[in-house]
Enzyme design. Sequence first.
Site, PDB file in Angstrom:
ATOM      1  N   SER A   1      -3.638  -4.944  23.467  1.00 11.19           N
ATOM      2  CA  SER A   1      -3.853  -6.333  23.012  1.00 11.19           C
ATOM      3  C   SER A   1      -2.968  -7.322  22.397  1.00 11.19           C
ATOM      4  CB  SER A   1      -5.462  -6.432  22.377  1.00 11.19           C
ATOM      5  OG  SER A   1      -5.105  -5.798  20.932  1.00 11.19           O
TER       6      SER A   1
ATOM      7  N   SER B   1      -3.402  -0.602  21.127  1.00 10.03           N
ATOM      8  CA  SER B   1      -2.929  -2.151  21.400  1.00 10.03           C
ATOM      9  C   SER B   1      -1.636  -2.291  20.616  1.00 10.03           C
ATOM     10  CB  SER B   1      -4.226  -2.997  20.791  1.00 10.03           C
ATOM     11  OG  SER B   1      -4.945  -3.010  21.620  1.00 10.03           O
TER      12      SER B   1
ATOM     13  N   LYS C   1      -0.225 -11.534  14.418  1.00 12.17           N
ATOM     14  CA  LYS C   1      -1.108 -11.310  15.663  1.00 12.17           C
ATOM     15  C   LYS C   1      -2.339 -12.656  15.115  1.00 12.17           C
ATOM     16  CE  LYS C   1      -3.802  -8.207  18.480  1.00 12.17           C
ATOM     17  NZ  LYS C   1      -4.080  -7.002  18.684  1.00 12.17           N
TER      18      LYS C   1
END
Lengths: 95, 483
Positions: free
Chosen positions: B150, B174, B75
Amino acid sequence: MSLTADDVKKIAHLARLGIEEQDVASYAKDLSGMLDLMTRMSDLDTDGVEPMAHPMDQAQRLRADRVTEQDNREKFQAIAPQVEAGLYLVPKVIE
Amino acid sequence: MHNKTIAELAKGLRSGEFSSVELTSAFLDRIKQYSSLNAYITVTEDPALQQAKAADARLAKGDAELLTGIPVAQKDIFCTEGVKTSCGSKMLDNFIAPYNATVVDKFNNAGAVMLGKLNMDEFAMGSSNETSYYGAVKNPWDTNTVPGGSSGGSAAAVAARLAVCVTGTDTGGSIRQPAALCGITGLKPTYGRVSRYGMIAYASSLDQGGPMTRSAEDAAIMLQTMAGFDEKDSTSVDVSVPDYMAGLNNRLEGLKIGLPKEFFGEGLNSDVAAAIEAAVNEYKKLGATVTEVSMPTLELAIPAYYVIAPAECSANLSRFDGVRFGHRCENPLDLTDLYTRSRGEGFGKEVKRRILMGTYALSAGYYDAYYIKAQKIRRLISEDFKRALSEVDVIMGPVTPSTAFGIGEKIGNPIEMYLSDIYTIAINLAGLPAMSVPAGFAGGKPVGLQIIGNYFAEDRLLNIAHQYQQVTDWHQQTPKGFE
């Protein structure tokens, strides 16, 4: 509870956060909506409850006072917007 | 090759069926082929092939680990030395991280190959990946819908097989919410289990990194590498890391499952509810018993979270000031103008909204009414979970109230977007570990089962998820067009 456009501008100034004039009204509306959501918290009696700042009830760790960090000035300043002679440059603060 | 598990790939790499260079090239090709999903912000093709060559040499020498030569992706919230680390923001569009996050170092030491950096909501603030400066990510199950957020790029990449396994971070859901919406397995570990060093902070008392994979077994392998005490993270917890693979095959007879009635009330889509009920029935067949538990304070999790998280965010994001790194405005008039305009230009609307909210909640006169009140409610929510987890081994329920929603459907209404985090947020406030496990489909879109355990019970969660994945094949489904 609702916030006015002036409230939003004041908060934005406290946060040193530029917001567009045309967006002020929508921030006021969104923040007021969030505050409405939050007023539900006041329905619950929390007298005597200890505030919880952190999920783990632990004290901050201490370590021996010896140097652990390397000098990385050049590496860190290589990505800075503006440097000179090893110093970060900003607009003049003192006349 | 791209449909194999980590264990299968590790076997293939050792038997000489394929090399890490071949495996890595195959994934790099897929990333190009499916670039319209917008799952990656940066693809690190050349370094990946170099890492793959090094992994092949290590495999030949016989000192490889399970992840050696396996293509993973990070990420874009994890700092990667020499590689752009944007956190999904214009503010960091020019930021080349000067050091590695501990998690990244751990993957490098294991010999994993990094394919690139994954798209995400700006500074991890969002539930749809639509707040990213780099544009929305498409859900491979239905490209008109969001992948969740997210960690939306992470979830889409695993679902579309654009990486074997990836990292995510979870502040209010998330990891679990995008895992659920994309039909993959995601684990948010106990707060403090995985180092936050070099993981760009949103809300420091809630943020936690974790694995996102196809299967629970893959998640166990990844967590084994990610978990552990790190003296560079002052909130890292010094608890020994168990062997997460060792207990995967433990049987579930006598497992006590608690279903909170607050998770099954108004607002839960009936098809999602049916899928969760079917999953719980599967556990009954495996020998588990089910009881109802009650968590009365849960309904206040969203208001408490949207005070605490923005408050911490407004403090954390004050470091982005245009002075030492990141975006700086042109021709600042004075220092205040430099701060104000750099931040105004660098941050997107959702990030600004949360900075404003947090600044307000922490300002004189409102601190007690909002911030302290929210922290007291956080204590009560945490006690609800402690009480429930003293009666049962794990808590189960849905991850999300509905399946993936349309791109553009909720982005104009932030409050409605916040409410979609209803089942995940309380777990972060308490600091507990929780998983999302693929549990079927509703209207052709994936549904995630949430499994919540006690502190540091990741091994138990992985065992419970793995056993379910032995009798179901939801986690092996591939979206059409990505086979």
